[in-house]
Design a protein around this motif. Sequence first.
Motif, mmCIF file in Angstrom:
data_model
loop_
_atom_site.group_PDB
_atom_site.id
_atom_site.type_symbol
_atom_site.label_atom_id
_atom_site.label_comp_id
_atom_site.label_asym_id
_atom_site.label_seq_id
_atom_site.Cartn_x
_atom_site.Cartn_y
_atom_site.Cartn_z
ATOM 1 N N UNK A 87 0.992 -1.540 -0.065
ATOM 2 C CA UNK A 87 0.179 0.049 0.400
ATOM 3 C C UNK A 87 0.679 1.069 0.187
ATOM 4 N N UNK A 97 1.136 4.109 -2.867
ATOM 5 C CA UNK A 97 0.633 5.448 -2.506
ATOM 6 C C UNK A 97 1.960 5.839 -3.080
ATOM 7 N N UNK A 155 2.507 9.606 -5.928
ATOM 8 C CA UNK A 155 2.833 10.782 -5.034
ATOM 9 C C UNK A 155 3.664 11.312 -6.126
ATOM 10 N N UNK A 180 3.190 12.057 -9.911
ATOM 11 C CA UNK A 180 1.941 13.227 -9.882
ATOM 12 C C UNK A 180 3.204 14.386 -9.729
ATOM 13 N N UNK A 181 3.820 14.309 -8.291
ATOM 14 C CA UNK A 181 5.077 15.392 -7.992
ATOM 15 C C UNK A 181 5.945 15.393 -9.556
ATOM 16 N N UNK A 210 4.187 17.221 -12.461
ATOM 17 C CA UNK A 210 3.555 18.779 -12.178
ATOM 18 C C UNK A 210 4.666 20.207 -11.846
ATOM 19 N N UNK A 239 5.412 22.391 -15.121
ATOM 20 C CA UNK A 239 5.772 23.872 -14.864
ATOM 21 C C UNK A 239 7.256 24.084 -15.418
ATOM 22 N N UNK A 270 6.472 24.749 -19.036
ATOM 23 C CA UNK A 270 5.283 26.382 -19.179
ATOM 24 C C UNK A 270 6.179 27.533 -18.631
ATOM 25 N N UNK A 281 6.570 30.354 -21.512
ATOM 26 C CA UNK A 281 6.929 32.101 -20.839
ATOM 27 C C UNK A 281 7.861 33.219 -20.946
ATOM 28 N N UNK A 331 8.134 34.097 -24.859
ATOM 29 C CA UNK A 331 6.643 34.477 -25.004
ATOM 30 C C UNK A 331 6.747 35.621 -25.287
#
Lengths: 179, 390
Positions: B37, B41, B45, B48-49, B52, B56, B59, B63, B66
Amino acid sequence: MRLFSDNKKFSNQKAQIQMGETIFIVIFIILIIVFGLVFFSKAEGETIRDKQKQFRELDTITSAQYVASLTELKCSSYGAEDLSCFDKIKIKAFTNMTQNNWDLVGEYYVNKLGPADIRIEELYPNPQNWTIYNYTGTFDDPVNIYSGRQTQIPVALLNPITKEKAFGVLYLTLFDRII
Amino acid sequence: MKKHSKGYAKKTQKNENSNVFLSPSKGQIAISFNWIFVIIVGAVFLTFFFSIISSQTKSSDQKVSATIAKQFETILGTTSQQPGTFKTYRTSPIELNFFCDANRAISYYAIKDYPAGYTTYDVMFTPQKMQGTSMFTWTQEWNYPFSVTNFLYVTNKFQMFIVYDPGDFGSSKVSTLLEDFPSNLTVYRMNETKFPSSIVNDDVYTYVFFDSQLDDIDSVFGPENIITEKAQIVIIEPDLISNIFKSGTVYFLTGEEYDDYLRLKNNLASFDSSPYFGKASLYGAMFSGEKQNYDCNMDKAFKRLDMMNTINMYRVENAIPDISPVTNCFFLYNGSSVVQDGLKQILGNISEELENGFLGLDKDRFIHSVELLEDKNSRVSFESRCPGLY
């Protein structure tokens, strides 16, 4: 036997409590992450809005500078341009051209200025005005205007035939598209 | 005290023994499941991180790109409105690629390989690729004969212009050519005692010669080609020796083609060439260094010329009603059997000649019409209460 079943019940309860603790911790961590993401995305959104505002201001400066230095409107004499003066006959000619010959020139000025309204108003001595450019989109490319940024530039106006000078203001309004 | 039977004791003992065996394995399973378990999990996590962080990073890069693209667009937009200005811009290390194709009407610049801005109507003479932390921009107004548009030249310190300056009678043409050149640009004057060494890295070397100098260059440097393959050569053939800027032809050669020219003594006319009109146009040929970029930008300039010509036609139409019909001014504007073609007719002729654009232009007819317009405008300017066209 009874003691054994009591122990069993107790350890089951303990296990359930521990499982519950684990689940609550996981939920709590997820909630913290979600709040963090929401906060971060809001902060990013603000940064993007600031950048957008900055870019709009740069656009306004570029467009204002472009319009103020339009050769199509400037007074000229023996090939030399007068930087602070607009020729009234050129203004009328430009207005006629944008109204009657949009196919030839429209794409060029839309590329340079985008959705905008440019008006020259003579304030003294004979009040009159000319809308030299007005583009707010076409049927195929509608522009939903929600705001306009206006810049005003004082200009001298000259009639090159009578050599009479007048005072006027150029109004430049840039429109923003709704995204 | 209740006495249990022996069988009961044995059974109880047996149960206790089997419980002893069952409990540890139950615990082991529980621990194992716990770890499984945790691993699952943890993996979720971490995934997921990492996703992200990756999004980022992308992105953030977007930026930055641009912002750079917007700043570059503003620089180009504002600089091109100020003719005669030379500016130096310091940037972060940047790679700019410029692309212009007149046949497909596509023109843009890219930061690395990402299109950053379209320059459909901006006349910009640039090398194909520019790298570095600084950028030079220079603007010149193009008048032919009236003010048409501003030409923007973009380069950096790695573009070198090499001219042949023998230091004698032929020097005056070179001096005239370079009189308006900004001092910050790298210009190398070669002669029989000094010539540049071979190309370093990706520097852009543009050799600029006059057609009348080619025999001298050949005799001074011999059949050995001093120009390497990577170089660009622009050969200027002015129509008038007394005014090298008025009009002429520019020939674009690569280093390899120049080698063929020297070895095989080919006729210059067999190489790529284009006409130039005016000083700004000639400088444009030098900054482009190659035919495609030059032709594409001149095509844009001529489309703008067509537009300005139309505006002038409207101006003449609007001025005529306000001019007294019995004056010479009226005839100069409107034409007559005595004055012959007025401004109105000459502008109409120019408009017809511009219908095929720069690529389909009849050079001699166009130059003749422009000279007529210049002459007419001068005569108009001498009349009282008669506004000059430009």
